[in-house]
Design an enzyme around this catalytic site. Structure first.
Site, short mmCIF file in Angstrom:
data_model
loop_
_atom_site.label_atom_id
_atom_site.label_comp_id
_atom_site.label_asym_id
_atom_site.label_seq_id
_atom_site.Cartn_x
_atom_site.Cartn_y
_atom_site.Cartn_z
N GLU A 1 17.64 79.43 56.47
CA GLU A 1 18.68 78.66 57.15
C GLU A 1 19.96 79.50 57.30
OE1 GLU A 1 18.24 75.35 54.49
OE2 GLU A 1 16.24 75.08 55.35
N HIS B 1 18.25 83.11 52.59
CA HIS B 1 17.45 81.93 52.96
C HIS B 1 17.35 81.83 54.48
CE1 HIS B 1 16.13 77.82 53.51
NE2 HIS B 1 15.63 77.94 52.30
N SER C 1 7.73 73.36 51.60
CA SER C 1 7.03 72.09 51.39
C SER C 1 6.18 72.09 50.12
CB SER C 1 6.19 71.71 52.62
OG SER C 1 7.04 71.60 53.76
N ASN D 1 16.23 74.25 45.44
CA ASN D 1 17.29 74.59 46.39
C ASN D 1 17.75 73.27 47.00
OD1 ASN D 1 18.95 75.44 48.42
ND2 ASN D 1 17.35 76.46 49.63
N GLY E 1 10.57 72.61 55.15
CA GLY E 1 11.04 71.28 55.56
C GLY E 1 10.16 70.61 56.59
N GLU F 1 8.91 82.54 51.77
CA GLU F 1 9.02 81.23 52.42
C GLU F 1 8.62 81.36 53.89
OE1 GLU F 1 11.89 78.51 49.98
OE2 GLU F 1 12.99 79.47 51.58
N LYS G 1 20.13 72.75 48.95
CA LYS G 1 20.73 72.88 50.29
C LYS G 1 22.03 72.06 50.33
CE LYS G 1 16.16 73.90 51.93
NZ LYS G 1 15.15 73.87 52.99
N GLY H 1 12.70 72.80 48.09
CA GLY H 1 13.80 72.12 48.76
C GLY H 1 13.76 70.63 48.49
#
Ligand code: 13P
Length: 256
Positions: A101, A99, A217, A13, A177, A171, A15, A238
């Site tokens: 975010e 997701h 992560s 991903n 992150g 996740e 992002k 990510g």
């Protein structure tokens, strides 16, 4: 549990990273480094404007291209949104929905996540459906309840047949992150909870064949241990997916 019935899926991903020209280079490099690694599906979920050039660069390689979101209406006055048909025509095979975010910064709810997933499936896209608990929920001991509720709400109205095109990405929000990774045991346990909920909704066969990834992560240093777990069928990656060498090492870990 019969992990061997499921294909491992390693998805990046990106992002909001990579301009179209950078995307083409990164896809080519990733394709080169993962050439012949057929033990898992390799997917890169890229920004909307990168989809067409990335799909072009990925033609004839091991790499599949995905998007990071999709709108639930087919077309119309929805400024700034992108439909499933647009994604397909641009060359996307996959799309991420729900997701963290999107939920956190763009007001996505389980209801809109579900609508997006249904629209994507109806159009013929494969869906990577993201869910997971926040730190306070884990500390309060309600992780299982939270992911069970999200799984049920986000899959509402999706048929057993459509589940063939659904991947769940667990996740934990506290691991995204942050450099904090769930332990392999934690990841396995919660992916197992999600699998049980799917068994309750669709029966054991669908549950055994549904791919459930871990994300948060994941990197070339911890992928081996995470992917060794029976309920962890891949990863949604990510930061490490932006570096083809690191991403390719995760793909290597998935070959075992
Ligand atoms: P990181 O791998 O950077 O923690 O991101 C995980 C993620 O959000 C993938 O969707």
């Amino acid at each position: 549990m019969k992990k061997e019935v499921r294909k491992v899926v390693i998805a990046g991903n990106w992002k909001m990273n990579m301009t179209p020209s950078a995307a083409v280079e990164a896809v080519k490099e990733t394709a080169k480094l993962t050439d012949g690694k057929t033990g898992c599906e390799v997917v890169l979920c890229v920004p909307f404007v990168d989809i067409a050039p990335a799909a072009d660069a990925a033609k004839g390689t091991n790499v599949k291209i995905g998007a990071q979101n999709v709108h639930f209406e087919k077309k119309g006055a929805f400024t700034g949104e992108i439909s499933a048909d647009m994604l397909l025509e641009a060359g996307a095979e996959y799309v991420i929905v729900g997701h963290r975010e999107r939920r956190q910064y763009f007001g996505e709810t389980d209801e809109t996540v579900n609508k997006r997933a249904r629209a994507a499936l109806a159009a013929g896209l494969k869906v990577i459906l993201c869910l997971g608990e926040v730190l306070e929920q884990r500390q309060a001991g309600i992780t299982d309840e939270i992911v069970s509720m999200q799984t049920k709400l986000d899959l509402s109205g999706i048929t057993a047949e459509e589940m063939k095109n659904v991947i769940i990405a667990y996740e934990p929000v506290w691991a995204i992150g942050t450099g904090l990774t769930a332990t392999p045991e934690q990841a396995d346990e919660v992916c197992g909870v999600i699998r049980k909920v799917i068994a309750g909704l669709y029966g054991g066969d669908v549950a055994e064949s549904t791919v459930i990834q871990y994300g948060g992560s994941m990197n070339d240093g911890n992928a081996d241990d995470l992917l060794a777990k029976v309920n962890v069928d891949g990863g949604l990656i990510g930061g490490a997916s932006l570096v083809p060498e690191k991403f390719a090492r995760i793909v290597d870990a998935a070959q075992k």
